[in-house]
Scaffold this motif. Structure first.
Motif: not given
Length: 349
Positions: A184-212
């Motif tokens: 979500l735009g306010c929650n990136y807990a699903s990206a808290d995984v044991d990997a140094s690279q993440i693929m975000y599949v979706g539109g918009g810029k805000f979600h991946p910026l928040g992830l980064a």
């Protein structure tokens, strides 16, 4: 807090947007009609994200064609940016309330959530995005996340990466998230995984910026199937903007502490913590937080305890600095500048 609807549709002619809606989104009208019949509902409330409000009248017409004449269908005109943003007034007046565009954050027998799954193919853009990932022989681990609109193809995404030789790491973040791999735009807990690279599949810029920004040790590759674009999330410019806002607020003597009254955004404990610490801090309650609503408050700076995107997306529009709670503690000297992180929400209401 998935506010990408507006940005996804900006700059497109209205006729093109209408065609896009027809092609991409499933409004699940049969499910809605079945629920109306089952509940014997006489008053139906519909709530849409901002970018899809224009479709409201057409959806009402589609429903009314198959409903008794005495059934009233009302459209919420209140701003809506997420499942945290229900129109409580219309909800109370409705026998059945239909919330479009977001997955459930809080379930109720009275509410139907229609996530509006996209029919856009995801594998073609993911193939293009592979060039931005390390090859499996070098680094096989990759995290996978997406938004509600593409959740219907999540297993397809995962299988594609596995077939390419990657070990795919996914998780469901917390109770604010409905699905595995969902952000979500306010929650990136699903990206808290044991990997140094993440693929975000979706539109918009805000979600991946928040992830980064939340996961600065990870490389975030954006595979956007809506706009057919591949890019890398670069949070540096975003972080510099937040540093500038903090610096501007450092000289503030009086503070407005905004408590958001939206059902899924109220964080009273944060507002209370600040006013207990600062005798020159004043609580201001608002549902919709906009620059014009704060103009008459002659205060030096504001702290937003509601949706973090008010501070990050809309911050430059405010006449005075608009900080997140954590940024406030940096500006007032309690926390070091290096502790800056993205403001996130956890739990429901």
């Amino acid at each position: 807090m998935e506010r990408e609807w507006e940005s996804d549709m900006e700059g497109q002619p209205e006729s093109m947007m209408e065609l896009t809606y027809e092609r991409e989104w499933d409004y699940e009208l049969d499910q809605i009609l079945e629920a109306i019949k089952e509940k014997g509902a006489k008053t139906i409330g519909l709530q849409f994200p901002e970018g899809l409000k224009r479709r409201g009248p057409a959806i009402v017409n589609d429903l009314k064609e198959k409903l008794p004449k005495k059934v009233v269908v009302a459209i919420s005109g209140q701003p809506c940016y997420g499942a945290c943003d229900l129109d409580m007034h219309l909800l109370k007046r409705s026998d059945l309330f239909v919330h479009f565009g977001h997955s459930p954050m809080k379930t109720s027998e009275k509410i139907i959530y229609v996530p509006l799954y996209s029919n856009v193919e995801v594998v073609p853009i993911m193939k293009l995005a592979l060039k931005e990932l390390e090859i499996p022989n070098s680094n096989p681990d990759v995290g996978l996340v997406t938004t509600t609109q593409h959740q219907n193809r999540f297993e397809e995404m995962k299988k594609f990466l596995e077939d390419e030789g990657y070990t795919v790491h996914t998780r469901r973040g917390d109770e604010r998230l409905t699905h595995e791999g969902q952000v979500l735009g306010c929650n990136y807990a699903s990206a808290d995984v044991d990997a140094s690279q993440i693929m975000y599949v979706g539109g918009g810029k805000f979600h991946p910026l928040g992830l980064a920004m939340m996961h600065r040790d990870k490389r975030v590759v954006i595979a956007d199937p809506v706009n057919n674009l591949v890019s890398i999330a670069d949070a540096d410019k975003f972080i510099k903007q937040r540093y500038a806002a903090i610096h501007k607020a450092m000289g503030a003597k009086t503070w407005g502490i905004i408590y958001c009254t939206k059902i899924g955004q109220g964080r009273w404990e944060l507002a209370e913590e600040i006013i207990e610490d600062n005798e020159n801090a004043y609580v201001i309650t608002l549902d919709e937080i906009t620059p014009d609503r704060l103009l008459n408050f002659k205060l030096d700076a504001f702290v937003n305890t509601g949706c973090p995107r008010i501070s990050t997306d809309d911050g430059p529009r405010f006449k005075k600095p608009m900080l997140t709670p954590q940024e406030y503690w940096i500006a007032t000297g309690r926390d070091p500048l290096e502790s800056l992180a993205f403001d996130t929400f956890h739990g429901t209401w």
